[in-house]
Design a protein around this motif. Structure first.
Motif, PDB file in Angstrom:
ATOM      1  N   SER A   9       0.818  -1.230   0.000  1.00  0.00           N
ATOM      2  CA  SER A   9       0.000   0.000   0.000  1.00  0.00           C
ATOM      3  C   SER A   9       0.844   1.269   0.000  1.00  0.00           C
ATOM      4  N   THR A  10       2.129   1.159   0.389  1.00  0.00           N
ATOM      5  CA  THR A  10       2.964   2.363   0.478  1.00  0.00           C
ATOM      6  C   THR A  10       3.668   2.699  -0.829  1.00  0.00           C
ATOM      7  N   ILE A  13       1.610   2.245  -6.803  1.00  0.00           N
ATOM      8  CA  ILE A  13       0.279   1.691  -7.105  1.00  0.00           C
ATOM      9  C   ILE A  13      -0.587   1.663  -5.846  1.00  0.00           C
ATOM     10  N   THR A  34      -0.242  -3.110   3.720  1.00  0.00           N
ATOM     11  CA  THR A  34       1.065  -3.716   4.005  1.00  0.00           C
ATOM     12  C   THR A  34       2.202  -2.885   3.424  1.00  0.00           C
ATOM     13  N   ASN A  36       6.882  -2.731   3.274  1.00  0.00           N
ATOM     14  CA  ASN A  36       8.162  -3.378   3.561  1.00  0.00           C
ATOM     15  C   ASN A  36       8.931  -2.549   4.586  1.00  0.00           C
ATOM     16  N   ASN A  37       9.294  -1.291   4.230  1.00  0.00           N
ATOM     17  CA  ASN A  37      10.130  -0.428   5.080  1.00  0.00           C
ATOM     18  C   ASN A  37       9.489   0.881   5.463  1.00  0.00           C
ATOM     19  N   ILE A  57       7.029  -5.927   7.178  1.00  0.00           N
ATOM     20  CA  ILE A  57       7.842  -7.141   7.070  1.00  0.00           C
ATOM     21  C   ILE A  57       8.750  -7.302   8.289  1.00  0.00           C
ATOM     22  N   GLY A 104       8.069  -7.033  -7.546  1.00  0.00           N
ATOM     23  CA  GLY A 104       8.993  -8.153  -7.684  1.00  0.00           C
ATOM     24  C   GLY A 104       8.492  -9.475  -7.127  1.00  0.00           C
ATOM     25  N   LYS A 126       3.297  -7.748 -11.859  1.00  0.00           N
ATOM     26  CA  LYS A 126       3.454  -8.616 -13.044  1.00  0.00           C
ATOM     27  C   LYS A 126       4.515  -9.681 -12.832  1.00  0.00           C
ATOM     28  N   GLU A 127       5.534  -9.367 -11.976  1.00  0.00           N
ATOM     29  CA  GLU A 127       6.620 -10.339 -11.784  1.00  0.00           C
ATOM     30  C   GLU A 127       6.077 -11.657 -11.227  1.00  0.00           C
ATOM     31  N   MET A 272      -2.403   6.062 -13.500  1.00  0.00           N
ATOM     32  CA  MET A 272      -2.718   4.689 -13.086  1.00  0.00           C
ATOM     33  C   MET A 272      -4.048   4.574 -12.344  1.00  0.00           C
TER      34      MET A 272
HETATM   35  N1  LIG Z   1       3.861   2.227 -10.656  1.00  0.00           N
HETATM   36  C1  LIG Z   1       3.179   1.998 -11.762  1.00  0.00           C
HETATM   37  O1  LIG Z   1       2.740   2.924 -12.434  1.00  0.00           O
HETATM   38  C2  LIG Z   1       2.943   0.581 -12.216  1.00  0.00           C
HETATM   39  C3  LIG Z   1       2.251   0.357 -13.404  1.00  0.00           C
HETATM   40  C4  LIG Z   1       1.981  -0.950 -13.789  1.00  0.00           C
HETATM   41  C5  LIG Z   1       2.414  -2.009 -13.022  1.00  0.00           C
HETATM   42  N2  LIG Z   1       3.116  -1.778 -11.881  1.00  0.00           N
HETATM   43  C6  LIG Z   1       3.594  -2.920 -11.102  1.00  0.00           C
HETATM   44  O2  LIG Z   1       3.075  -2.796  -9.781  1.00  0.00           O
HETATM   45  C7  LIG Z   1       4.009  -3.331  -8.840  1.00  0.00           C
HETATM   46  C8  LIG Z   1       4.316  -2.236  -7.820  1.00  0.00           C
HETATM   47  O3  LIG Z   1       4.956  -1.167  -8.499  1.00  0.00           O
HETATM   48  P1  LIG Z   1       5.189   0.246  -7.798  1.00  0.00           P
HETATM   49  O4  LIG Z   1       5.679   1.157  -8.862  1.00  0.00           O
HETATM   50  O5  LIG Z   1       3.989   0.609  -6.992  1.00  0.00           O
HETATM   51  O6  LIG Z   1       6.411  -0.124  -6.818  1.00  0.00           O
HETATM   52  P2  LIG Z   1       6.926   0.676  -5.538  1.00  0.00           P
HETATM   53  O7  LIG Z   1       6.485   2.087  -5.593  1.00  0.00           O
HETATM   54  O8  LIG Z   1       8.368   0.371  -5.424  1.00  0.00           O
HETATM   55  O9  LIG Z   1       6.115  -0.037  -4.334  1.00  0.00           O
HETATM   56  C9  LIG Z   1       6.335  -1.362  -4.006  1.00  0.00           C
HETATM   57  C10 LIG Z   1       5.523  -1.767  -2.801  1.00  0.00           C
HETATM   58  O10 LIG Z   1       5.921  -3.096  -2.421  1.00  0.00           O
HETATM   59  C11 LIG Z   1       6.432  -3.084  -1.071  1.00  0.00           C
HETATM   60  N3  LIG Z   1       7.538  -4.037  -1.007  1.00  0.00           N
HETATM   61  C12 LIG Z   1       8.743  -3.933  -1.605  1.00  0.00           C
HETATM   62  N4  LIG Z   1       9.495  -5.013  -1.323  1.00  0.00           N
HETATM   63  C13 LIG Z   1       8.765  -5.805  -0.519  1.00  0.00           C
HETATM   64  C14 LIG Z   1       9.007  -7.041   0.137  1.00  0.00           C
HETATM   65  N5  LIG Z   1      10.187  -7.690   0.024  1.00  0.00           N
HETATM   66  N6  LIG Z   1       8.011  -7.571   0.868  1.00  0.00           N
HETATM   67  C15 LIG Z   1       6.828  -6.934   1.004  1.00  0.00           C
HETATM   68  N7  LIG Z   1       6.545  -5.753   0.433  1.00  0.00           N
HETATM   69  C16 LIG Z   1       7.493  -5.195  -0.327  1.00  0.00           C
HETATM   70  C17 LIG Z   1       6.880  -1.649  -0.840  1.00  0.00           C
HETATM   71  O11 LIG Z   1       6.950  -1.339   0.541  1.00  0.00           O
HETATM   72  P3  LIG Z   1       7.849  -0.069   1.048  1.00  0.00           P
HETATM   73  O12 LIG Z   1       7.180   1.163   0.499  1.00  0.00           O
HETATM   74  O13 LIG Z   1       7.765  -0.155   2.509  1.00  0.00           O
HETATM   75  O14 LIG Z   1       9.218  -0.274   0.478  1.00  0.00           O
HETATM   76  C18 LIG Z   1       5.770  -0.899  -1.564  1.00  0.00           C
HETATM   77  O15 LIG Z   1       4.615  -0.878  -0.768  1.00  0.00           O
HETATM   78  C19 LIG Z   1       5.227  -3.778  -9.649  1.00  0.00           C
HETATM   79  O16 LIG Z   1       5.138  -5.139  -9.902  1.00  0.00           O
HETATM   80  C20 LIG Z   1       5.101  -2.998 -10.954  1.00  0.00           C
HETATM   81  O17 LIG Z   1       5.676  -3.678 -12.048  1.00  0.00           O
HETATM   82  C21 LIG Z   1       3.395  -0.512 -11.459  1.00  0.00           C
END
Ligand SMILES: NC(=O)c1ccc[n+]([C@@H]2O[C@H](COP(=O)([O-])OP(=O)(O)OC[C@H]3O[C@@H](n4cnc5c(N)ncnc54)[C@H](OP(=O)(O)O)[C@@H]3O)[C@@H](O)[C@H]2O)c1
Length: 395
Positions: A9-10, A13, A34, A36-37, A57, A104, A126-127, A272
């Motif tokens: 959630s942080t 997306i 939820t 991570n950090n 986490i 990821g 997507k991963e 998004m």
């Molecule tokens: N952003 C977009 O526009 C977009 C578009 C299409 C698809 N996506 C997909 O959506 C997913 C999220 O992208 P995002 O851009 O939102 O990424 P992001 O901003 O880096 O956010 C990732 C989220 O996952 C959490 N996280 C990271 N590592 C973790 C772990 N080991 N265990 C549990 N939680 C963990 C993070 O927590 P912390 O904040 O505490 O680190 C954060 O809440 C990806 O798969 C990406 O490919 C994103």
């Protein structure tokens, strides 16, 4: 009212999801958040949305979050810790929909748990799908879960599919899928200059504001490669029927080409909240908060073929999806390790595809029809990628 669990959630997306959910308090109740950090952001989100559960986490950070919430008089949220807790909260009976927005491979197990439990899965991560492919889709089919794509391209394709379409089925009247790509920040950058680009330049996407990992994936075009694999799985298409079209304006989010020659496209601003609102309201629609599209402001739409010489990651992804089995999991894991190393300043931008290519050569595709086999492919590829990068650093 539906209950939603927002995994990640942080992140980018996750924050956009809560923005949309916050506009419709009578439609969704936030059950789980939820992180991570990012303790500070999760704390703020818990104060605003008062979820029944929050997961951090790290256990020490979870204790701190609990203390801060109680000190602020917020007793409603039960704070949990650890990766296993993610799987538990994703399948709670009060959860109807799970937004899979962890970045990821870390998102695989909770997303798979949600699919197995028959939840409505809003798939941004997507991963998770790329790694576990046929296994994940089989679980969706078995449980009858609704799988709704959040990636703007796949959401666009979903919207352009026949009206009764459900992810994972082949629509025989569809001839081809056209997956649009912005081309990222280095669309016009020469091979020589690509060698020199920095992490800050790579994460500065021209059209979208996203997390760091996906921003680098967009710059290498591995994001599009992962999306090709995702499209093959979600829409049961052969790789030959998924064509990437570079469209720098990011206004058309993808197109479906039907056998009668009709081509349906979905358009909108690069925001998004549009695909997120579509999936949250599906099969209806509601306000996303996005600005209306101004076509006079856009004026022009351009299209060109991708350059797989300058962006070899796209070619590698096509190779992986054609090879099948564990190849996509190997590709994904090698990419995650390489991107992290690039962001840490340990390897150059061009070393990202080199690392992935090395891993794919070193680890031929095996059978990946069990979770254990998928996780083993992920582990092996990470080990090979780390060794390759360490060797590059010392030589
Ligand atoms: N952003 C977009 O526009 C977009 C578009 C299409 C698809 N996506 C997909 O959506 C997913 C999220 O992208 P995002 O851009 O939102 O990424 P992001 O901003 O880096 O956010 C990732 C989220 O996952 C959490 N996280 C990271 N590592 C973790 C772990 N080991 N265990 C549990 N939680 C963990 C993070 O927590 P912390 O904040 O505490 O680190 C954060 O809440 C990806 O798969 C990406 O490919 C994103």
């Amino acid at each position: 009212m539906k209950g939603i669990c927002v995994l990640g959630s942080t992140g980018s997306i996750g924050v956009s999801t809560l923005d949309v959910v916050g506009r419709h308090p009578n439609r969704y109740r936030v059950v789980v958040l939820t992180a991570n950090n990012n303790l500070d952001r999760l704390y703020e989100q818990c104060l605003r949305f008062e979820p029944s559960y929050a997961v951090m986490i790290d256990e020490i950070q979870a204790i701190e979050l609990r203390g801060r919430l109680r000190a602020a008089g917020q007793w409603r949220t039960q704070v949990l810790s650890g990766a296993k807790a993610l799987e538990e909260v994703a399948v709670l009976p009060e959860v109807d929909a799970v937004m899979a927005a962890i970045v990821g491979a870390a998102g695989l197990l909770p997303t798979l748990a949600a699919a197995r439990a028959g939840k409505t899965v809003l798939l941004a991560n997507k991963e998770a799908l790329v790694m576990s492919g046929p296994l994940f889709m089989a679980e969706v089919m078995k449980s009858g879960a609704d799988l709704l794509p959040i990636d703007s391209e796949h959401n666009a394709l979903f919207q352009c599919m026949p009206s009764d379409y459900h992810a994972g089925r082949r629509a025989p009247e569809v001839r081809r899928i056209l997956l649009t790509a912005s081309g990222g920040p280095f669309l016009r950058t020469s091979v020589e200059k690509l060698e020199q680009v920095t992490p800050d330049q790579a994460i500065a996407h021209p059209n979208w504001v996203m997390g760091r990992k996906i921003s680098v994936d967009s710059a290498t075009m591995m994001n599009k490669g992962l999306e090709v694999i995702e499209a093959c799985l979600l829409f049961a298409m052969a790789p030959e029927s998924v064509q990437v079209v570079v469209h720098p304006q990011s206004v058309i989010h993808s197109l479906v080409d039907y056998v009668d020659g009709t081509v349906l496209a979905q358009m909108g601003n690069p925001d998004m909240r549009i695909p997120i609102a579509h999936a949250l309201a599906w099969p209806g629609r509601f306000d996303s908060g996005a600005e209306p599209l101004d076509l006079f402001g856009v004026r022009q739409l351009d299209f060109e073929p991708p350059d797989t010489i300058r962006f070899p990651c796209l070619r590698l992804a096509y190779e992986a999806v054609r090879a099948g089995g564990s190849a996509p999991a190997i590709l994904n894991a090698a990419n995650e390790v390489a991107v992290e190393s690039f962001l840490e300043g340990r390897i150059s931008f061009s070393a990202i595809p080199e690392t992935i290519s090395h891993c794919m050569d070193a680890l031929p595709a095996g059978v990946a029809d069990t979770l254990e086999a998928v996780l083993e492919a992920d582990r092996s590829a990470r080990a090979v990628a780390r060794a390759f990068i360490a060797h590059q650093e010392t030589s």
